[in-house]
Design an enzyme around this catalytic site. Structure first.
Site, mmCIF file in Angstrom:
data_model
loop_
_atom_site.group_PDB
_atom_site.id
_atom_site.type_symbol
_atom_site.label_atom_id
_atom_site.label_comp_id
_atom_site.label_asym_id
_atom_site.label_seq_id
_atom_site.Cartn_x
_atom_site.Cartn_y
_atom_site.Cartn_z
ATOM 1 N N PHE A 86 -1.486 -2.530 3.582
ATOM 2 C CA PHE A 86 -1.508 -2.487 2.715
ATOM 3 C C PHE A 86 -3.350 -3.444 2.004
ATOM 4 O O PHE A 86 -4.232 -3.236 1.560
ATOM 5 C CB PHE A 86 -0.892 -3.765 1.587
ATOM 6 C CG PHE A 86 -1.468 -3.830 0.090
ATOM 7 C CD1 PHE A 86 -0.879 -3.119 -0.194
ATOM 8 C CD2 PHE A 86 -1.816 -4.668 -0.941
ATOM 9 C CE1 PHE A 86 -1.467 -2.596 -2.274
ATOM 10 C CE2 PHE A 86 -2.220 -4.911 -1.839
ATOM 11 C CZ PHE A 86 -1.687 -4.250 -2.555
ATOM 12 N N SER A 102 5.682 0.030 -10.743
ATOM 13 C CA SER A 102 4.048 0.733 -10.460
ATOM 14 C C SER A 102 3.822 1.844 -11.163
ATOM 15 O O SER A 102 2.335 1.578 -11.865
ATOM 16 C CB SER A 102 4.593 1.636 -8.913
ATOM 17 O OG SER A 102 3.447 1.919 -7.843
ATOM 18 N N TYR A 116 10.067 3.862 1.579
ATOM 19 C CA TYR A 116 8.237 3.066 1.449
ATOM 20 C C TYR A 116 9.254 2.120 1.707
ATOM 21 O O TYR A 116 8.650 1.668 2.460
ATOM 22 C CB TYR A 116 8.860 3.213 -0.472
ATOM 23 C CG TYR A 116 7.260 2.475 -0.894
ATOM 24 C CD1 TYR A 116 5.793 2.621 -0.926
ATOM 25 C CD2 TYR A 116 7.718 0.885 -1.248
ATOM 26 C CE1 TYR A 116 5.417 1.426 -1.203
ATOM 27 C CE2 TYR A 116 6.185 -0.428 -1.896
ATOM 28 C CZ TYR A 116 5.563 0.124 -1.025
ATOM 29 O OH TYR A 116 4.357 -0.574 -1.684
ATOM 30 N N ARG A 171 11.150 6.150 -2.746
ATOM 31 C CA ARG A 171 10.545 4.493 -3.047
ATOM 32 C C ARG A 171 11.982 4.127 -3.958
ATOM 33 O O ARG A 171 12.261 5.004 -4.944
ATOM 34 C CB ARG A 171 9.147 4.454 -3.716
ATOM 35 C CG ARG A 171 8.590 3.009 -3.648
ATOM 36 C CD ARG A 171 7.529 2.480 -4.313
ATOM 37 N NE ARG A 171 7.718 1.182 -4.352
ATOM 38 C CZ ARG A 171 6.335 0.760 -4.734
ATOM 39 N NH1 ARG A 171 5.476 1.184 -5.682
ATOM 40 N NH2 ARG A 171 6.345 -0.578 -4.706
ATOM 41 N N ARG A 179 -2.227 -2.103 -5.631
ATOM 42 C CA ARG A 179 -1.928 -3.103 -6.701
ATOM 43 C C ARG A 179 -0.870 -3.568 -5.774
ATOM 44 O O ARG A 179 -1.298 -5.509 -5.730
ATOM 45 C CB ARG A 179 -0.744 -3.062 -7.743
ATOM 46 C CG ARG A 179 -0.930 -3.267 -9.390
ATOM 47 C CD ARG A 179 0.307 -2.456 -10.345
ATOM 48 N NE ARG A 179 1.737 -2.391 -9.672
ATOM 49 C CZ ARG A 179 2.372 -3.886 -9.725
ATOM 50 N NH1 ARG A 179 2.835 -4.569 -9.824
ATOM 51 N NH2 ARG A 179 3.465 -3.624 -8.972
ATOM 52 N N LYS A 180 -0.090 -3.926 -5.358
ATOM 53 C CA LYS A 180 0.855 -5.516 -5.153
ATOM 54 C C LYS A 180 1.316 -4.756 -3.399
ATOM 55 O O LYS A 180 1.390 -5.777 -2.963
ATOM 56 C CB LYS A 180 2.074 -5.498 -6.647
ATOM 57 C CG LYS A 180 2.570 -7.141 -5.767
ATOM 58 C CD LYS A 180 3.137 -7.716 -6.576
ATOM 59 C CE LYS A 180 3.661 -9.101 -6.966
ATOM 60 N NZ LYS A 180 4.293 -9.512 -8.145
ATOM 61 N N GLY A 181 2.340 -3.934 -3.821
ATOM 62 C CA GLY A 181 2.345 -2.821 -2.171
ATOM 63 C C GLY A 181 3.666 -4.100 -1.945
ATOM 64 O O GLY A 181 3.779 -4.108 -0.772
ATOM 65 N N LYS A 235 3.959 7.312 -7.753
ATOM 66 C CA LYS A 235 4.263 5.843 -7.252
ATOM 67 C C LYS A 235 4.657 5.664 -5.820
ATOM 68 O O LYS A 235 5.633 4.562 -5.942
ATOM 69 C CB LYS A 235 4.330 4.880 -8.542
ATOM 70 C CG LYS A 235 3.700 5.124 -9.728
ATOM 71 C CD LYS A 235 1.752 5.486 -8.913
ATOM 72 C CE LYS A 235 1.046 4.713 -8.567
ATOM 73 N NZ LYS A 235 -0.377 4.846 -8.810
ATOM 74 N N HIS A 268 3.516 15.743 -5.744
ATOM 75 C CA HIS A 268 4.278 15.585 -6.648
ATOM 76 C C HIS A 268 5.566 16.964 -6.813
ATOM 77 O O HIS A 268 6.333 16.229 -7.617
ATOM 78 C CB HIS A 268 3.732 14.851 -8.373
ATOM 79 C CG HIS A 268 3.075 13.550 -7.246
ATOM 80 N ND1 HIS A 268 3.388 12.734 -6.646
ATOM 81 C CD2 HIS A 268 1.814 13.883 -8.034
ATOM 82 C CE1 HIS A 268 1.868 11.809 -6.873
ATOM 83 N NE2 HIS A 268 1.784 11.865 -7.510
HETATM 84 S S1 PPS Z 1 0.625 8.300 -6.641
HETATM 85 O O1 PPS Z 1 -0.085 7.838 -7.901
HETATM 86 O O2 PPS Z 1 2.062 8.657 -7.047
HETATM 87 O O3 PPS Z 1 -0.435 8.795 -6.017
HETATM 88 O O4 PPS Z 1 0.470 6.453 -6.268
HETATM 89 P P1 PPS Z 1 1.558 6.457 -5.261
HETATM 90 O O5 PPS Z 1 -0.006 6.461 -3.772
HETATM 91 O O6 PPS Z 1 2.592 7.203 -4.605
HETATM 92 O O7 PPS Z 1 1.710 4.856 -5.207
HETATM 93 C C1 PPS Z 1 0.951 4.062 -5.476
HETATM 94 C C2 PPS Z 1 1.996 2.358 -4.713
HETATM 95 O O8 PPS Z 1 1.715 2.362 -3.622
HETATM 96 C C3 PPS Z 1 1.707 0.872 -2.184
HETATM 97 N N1 PPS Z 1 0.207 1.391 -1.390
HETATM 98 C C4 PPS Z 1 1.143 0.722 -0.689
HETATM 99 N N2 PPS Z 1 1.742 -0.230 -0.534
HETATM 100 C C5 PPS Z 1 2.147 -1.176 0.876
HETATM 101 N N3 PPS Z 1 1.026 -0.644 1.666
HETATM 102 C C6 PPS Z 1 -0.054 0.184 1.922
HETATM 103 N N4 PPS Z 1 -0.616 0.770 2.499
HETATM 104 C C7 PPS Z 1 0.412 0.894 0.525
HETATM 105 N N5 PPS Z 1 -0.828 1.769 -0.232
HETATM 106 C C8 PPS Z 1 -0.030 2.082 -1.142
HETATM 107 C C9 PPS Z 1 0.633 1.103 -3.830
HETATM 108 O O9 PPS Z 1 -0.157 -0.482 -3.725
HETATM 109 C C10 PPS Z 1 0.918 1.091 -5.341
HETATM 110 O O10 PPS Z 1 2.217 0.410 -5.355
HETATM 111 P P2 PPS Z 1 2.582 -0.981 -6.652
HETATM 112 O O11 PPS Z 1 3.340 -1.407 -7.165
HETATM 113 O O12 PPS Z 1 1.898 -0.508 -7.709
HETATM 114 O O13 PPS Z 1 1.137 -1.927 -5.847
#
Ligand code: PPS
Length: 285
Positions: free
Chosen positions: A220, A129, A184, A121, A248-250, A44, A99
């Site tokens: 995002f 997350s 992040y 992050r 999800r939220k980013g 995450k 990971h």
């Molecule tokens: S995993 O399951 O470990 O592979 O997940 P991972 O990809 O590491 O993390 C997912 C979180 O990254 C956010 N995300 C982004 N945030 C901003 N911009 C972009 N482009 C983007 N792409 C992935 C994703 O929304 C998850 O965070 P949260 O806080 O849940 O939204």
């Protein structure tokens, strides 16, 4: 449906059914080429974001060159069941994500072959997350509520184990490797400068327009709307798409909507103790 559970391998928990201890134990013997790139994250922390960015950098921002393949296939996980095949036979440059903790990594990386990009992050947002991810990932146990997950996540009783150990193990060995550390939060604040750091670390020459294209297709919003980047096509057996979404939220600071004052104080105490000798700092909101 298969039964997924955490199974230990040398002190690290794998998810049975999607990871194989035999595959993971082999990784240290992979023969590393100078052109190999490993993106390492605690879960995450921005993994699929890097899958998208790195595959776009390789095609100089031309998104049409990526639309026939999921980002998880363009930049595969090395610890998944079929990854050995995928990694060993992939054309150069082989780019993968993982990971796994430092101790499972190919010996070659520690001899300065290949390159490592570590994405960190802030652990409060990671916890939130990951909580949401546990609710919709079928291979992870659904938490009763956030408080239950807070305890479990803080102790590292999850896939990925302890966040502190993960960051510290990689960071403390960074000088052995060709190593780029990014966060992040820096990507959220200024994606362009992080992408520039990545292209220069990987010695890829992109024009300013190509760089713009990489960034444009990694936002995002655009990733969320891109079926090859948003993980919607990951089979329902793994992700219940009705219960959540990968993008999800980013944002930075969502933890403030979940942590109680008491939880935050407890977390800060653990953080200060575990990170006291580590020269890293995070943006928290
Ligand atoms: S995993 O399951 O470990 O592979 O997940 P991972 O990809 O590491 O993390 C997912 C979180 O990254 C956010 N995300 C982004 N945030 C901003 N911009 C972009 N482009 C983007 N792409 C992935 C994703 O929304 C998850 O965070 P949260 O806080 O849940 O939204």
């Amino acid at each position: 449906a298969p039964e997924y559970k955490l199974v230990p391998l040398r002190g690290f928990s794998l998810i049975s059914g999607i990871h194989s201890p035999e595959v993971v134990d082999q990784i240290q013997n992979f023969e590393i080429q100078d052109s190999d790139v490993f993106v390492i994250t605690y879960p995450k922390s921005g993994t699929i974001w890097l899958q998208q960015i790195l595959s776009l950098i390789e095609v100089k921002g031309d998104v049409t060159a990526t639309i026939n393949q999921l980002n998880s296939e363009r930049v595969p996980w090395i610890e998944l069941l079929d990854s050995r095949k995928q990694f060993v036979s992939a054309p150069s440059p082989r780019i993968c994500v993982s990971h796994l903790p430092y101790k499972f990594m190919p010996v070659g990386l520690k001899q300065k072959k290949g390159k490592v990009i570590y994405v960190a992050r802030n652990p409060k947002d990671v916890l939130v997350s990951y909580y949401h991810f546990h609710k919709y990932a079928n291979m992870l146990e659904t938490p009763k509520d956030f408080d239950t997950f807070f305890e479990k996540g803080k102790e590292g009783n999850v896939f990925g184990n302890c966040w502190f150990e993960h960051v510290k193990s990689w960071f403390s060995h960074k000088d052995e490797m060709n190593f780029l550390y990014i966060t992040y939060e820096d990507m959220i604040k200024d994606l362009r400068s992080v992408v520039e750091r990545i292209t220069s670390f990987l010695a890829r020459n992109l024009t300013s327009q190509q760089l713009n294209d990489v960034i444009e297709h990694s936002t995002f919003k655009n990733m969320k709307n891109n079926p090859q980047a948003n993980y919607q096509q990951i089979p329902v057996i793994l992700l219940n798409h009705q219960l959540g979404s990968f993008l999800r939220k980013g944002t930075v600071g969502d933890w403030k909507n979940y942590f109680t004052v008491a939880q935050n104080e407890r977390f800060d105490r653990v953080y200060q103790q575990k990170m006291k000798d580590v020269p890293l700092s995070f943006i928290w909101d």
